[in-house]
Design an enzyme around this catalytic site. Structure first.
Site, PDB file in Angstrom:
ATOM      1  N   SER A  49      -9.666   1.455   2.662  1.00 39.08           N
ATOM      2  CA  SER A  49      -8.792   2.223   1.789  1.00 39.08           C
ATOM      3  C   SER A  49      -7.723   1.387   1.087  1.00 39.08           C
ATOM      4  CB  SER A  49      -8.104   3.338   2.591  1.00 39.08           C
ATOM      5  OG  SER A  49      -7.295   2.775   3.601  1.00 39.08           O
TER       6      SER A  49
ATOM      7  N   LYS B 251       0.849  -1.192   0.000  1.00 36.25           N
ATOM      8  CA  LYS B 251       0.000   0.000   0.000  1.00 36.25           C
ATOM      9  C   LYS B 251       0.886   1.243   0.000  1.00 36.25           C
ATOM     10  CE  LYS B 251      -3.919   1.853   2.698  1.00 36.25           C
ATOM     11  NZ  LYS B 251      -4.759   1.634   3.899  1.00 36.25           N
TER      12      LYS B 251
ATOM     13  N   SER C 119      -9.879  -0.820   6.891  1.00 38.08           N
ATOM     14  CA  SER C 119      -9.291  -0.668   5.559  1.00 38.08           C
ATOM     15  C   SER C 119      -8.533  -1.866   5.009  1.00 38.08           C
ATOM     16  CB  SER C 119      -8.357   0.542   5.531  1.00 38.08           C
ATOM     17  OG  SER C 119      -9.115   1.698   5.315  1.00 38.08           O
TER      18      SER C 119
HETATM   19  N1  GLN Z   1     -13.297   3.572   6.024  1.00 36.91           N
HETATM   20  C1  GLN Z   1     -12.740   4.023   7.256  1.00 36.91           C
HETATM   21  C2  GLN Z   1     -12.455   5.504   7.177  1.00 36.91           C
HETATM   22  O1  GLN Z   1     -12.737   6.060   6.187  1.00 36.91           O
HETATM   23  C3  GLN Z   1     -11.538   3.248   7.608  1.00 36.91           C
HETATM   24  C4  GLN Z   1     -10.330   3.686   6.886  1.00 36.91           C
HETATM   25  C5  GLN Z   1      -9.129   2.924   7.317  1.00 36.91           C
HETATM   26  O2  GLN Z   1      -9.223   1.898   7.994  1.00 36.91           O
HETATM   27  N2  GLN Z   1      -7.965   3.447   6.977  1.00 36.91           N
HETATM   28  O3  GLN Z   1     -11.955   6.096   8.083  1.00 36.91           O
END
Ligand code: GLN
Length: 489
Positions: free
Chosen positions: A157, A77, A181
């Protein structure tokens, strides 16, 4: 043709000299170029990967013992800093940023012999559930619904990582998980995603989103491969004061134990309104499979679940607003020109951050401001404590908790983009374990009526990834998920 090979397959293939690490990495680099339509990789690292493969082959030729990830292609990532390779967090803000150092987790993988092939697309600064807030445009899920050609979101994400693993371009990838994410994109893409206990993997060198929640973890196509990756990633790091002084168990050795005698909790509060019937049915089926394999299924209550999402969307933006204060156009990254310094800060941040990141900074600054700190931030912290206590009490009765991973299957690209709350609702099942710092895994358990993957989610006690993995392996065996997406390389 080296598609669909997992980490354990690669280990065996290299050991029996079916192929060399260089052959494998060349093949997977070609697959990566072929997968451009997924927009899942933002930077390729062919030289670095090939060099690691050459070293692995030389090691083998010299009769030295193989390293745990010798020659294994891994995508990363683009939130992990990689020495000498641009690191963007999928944001315009980090334009031109080439870290002079390597994150601890990627350094651990390199030391284990892995060939890091690409940096993957993500929601900007890891804020989102679709990989559509990326500066580079959305990543695409390799799965399509039957009779519906619309491209689907890979989740987020860590959507680029999940898409590449699902499409078999790499056997494994790194993600990070702040509120889901790793797990939600794994569910959307029909792969395995593991968020370790907070503190299991070092956060050093990972672009910070919400420091009390961020954790690195693996995305793979099997539970065994997740265990292999996790072992290589984990360990105490003196450069991260929140990294735990915990011995790293042999996670792979924990597999094969079965679930006989384990107690698995099914929390009634996770039965949310509007959950599709087929997801509910899959959840029941999952409990049934574990029962058949010898586990005891126990109904449990996690009474504060309902408040997890609102608490998360206060705590995470609060920490984000503070972490992102460093992007001022002075030290590194984007710099907008202006006559006065205040104007430079404002212009840099206005042009460098996308809409979702700006929204989070505004919310975070608001809930931390003098007049609202107690009303929002302190209260959210108290709720967080109650959620952790719910789990502590539940783990007096059960060894792991079973829930769905996400409330729906992958939605079409572009959907929910103009409705942040609808997007946030995706995290309803993943956020509680994040707030409590617990290890949790998502694994593909079936297809919905349209042929899209659905994930089941297991949550464990702190630093008990072994039980989580063991139970996940039993579920994996029972589910027998072997469907392939439309796009495979
Ligand atoms: N979807 C969640 C957010 O937008 C989690 C994102 C993540 O785990 N980085 O904060």
């Amino acid at each position: 043709m080296m598609r669909r090979l997992g980490v354990a397959d690669i280990r065996a293939g290299l050991a029996s000299r079916k192929f060399s690490a260089v052959e494998l990495v060349q093949d997977r680099l070609a697959a990566l170029e072929d997968a451009e339509a997924l927009n899942a990789a933002v930077t390729l690292m062919p030289e670095r990967a090939l060099e690691a493969a050459r070293v692995a082959d030389r090691r083998r030729a010299a009769g030295e013992p193989a390293l745990p990830l010798d020659g294994v292609p891994v995508a990363v990532k683009d939130l992990f800093c990689t020495e000498g390779v641009r690191t963007t967090a999928s944001s315009a803000m980090l334009e031109g940023f080439v870290p002079p150092y390597e994150s601890t987790v990627t350094a651990n993988l390199i030391a284990a012999g892995a060939a890091l092939t690409a940096k993957t697309n993500l929601d900007e600064f890891a804020m989102g559930s679709s990989t559509a807030t990326s500066y580079f445009g959305p990543a695409v899920n390799p799965w399509k619904a039957r009779g519906d050609g619309r491209p689907r979101a890979p989740g987020g994400s860590s959507g680029g990582s999940a898409a590449l693993v699902a499409a078999s371009v790499v056997p494994a990838a790194l993600g990070t998980d702040t509120g889901g994410s790793i797990r939600q994109p794994a569910a959307f893409c029909g792969v395995v995603g593991l968020k370790p206990t907070y503190g299991r993997c070092s956060r050093w060198g990972i672009v910070a989103f919400a420091s009390s929640l961020d954790q690195a973890g693996p995305i793979t196509r099997s539970v065994r491969d997740a265990a292999i990756l996790l072992a290589a990633m984990s360990g105490h790091d003196p450069r991260d004061s929140t990294s735990a002084r915990q011995p790293v168990p042999d996670f792979e050795a924990a597999l094969g134990g079965g679930v006989r005698g384990l107690r698995i909790g099914v929390p009634l509060e996770y039965r949310v309104d509007g959950m599709p019937d087929e997801l509910d049915a899959l959840w029941r089926a999952g409990a049934g499979w574990l029962k058949e394999a010898g586990a005891e299924i126990v109904d449990i209550s996690l009474p504060h679940t309902h408040y997890a999402l609102p608490a998360y969307y206060i705590v995470a933006p609060a920490e984000a607003s503070s972490n992102l204060a460093r992007y001022d156009g002075v030290r590194y990254g984007l710099r907008a020109s202006a006559d006065a310094i205040e104007e430079q800060y404002a212009r840099t941040r206005r042009t460098g951050f996308g809409a979702e990141v700006r929204r989070r900074v505004l919310i975070g600054t608001y809930v931390l401001s003098a007049g609202y700190y107690d009303a929002y931030y302190t209260k959210a912290q108290r709720v967080r404590r109650l959620i952790a206590r719910d789990f502590e009490q539940a783990f007096g009765k059960v060894d792991a908790v079973l829930t769905p991973t996400a409330p729906t299957a992958a939605f079409p690209l572009g959907e929910k983009m103009d409705d942040p709350i609808a997007m946030y609702l995706n995290d309803v099942f993943t956020v509680p374990a994040s707030l409590a710092g617990l290890p949790a895994v998502s694994l593909p358990a079936g297809l919905d009526g349209e042929g899209l993957p659905l994930g089941l989610h297991l949550i464990g006690r702190p630093f008990d990834e072994e039980t989580v993995l063991r139970a996940a392996e039993a579920l994996e065996a029972a589910a027998g998920f072997d469907a392939e997406p439309e796009f495979v390389r």
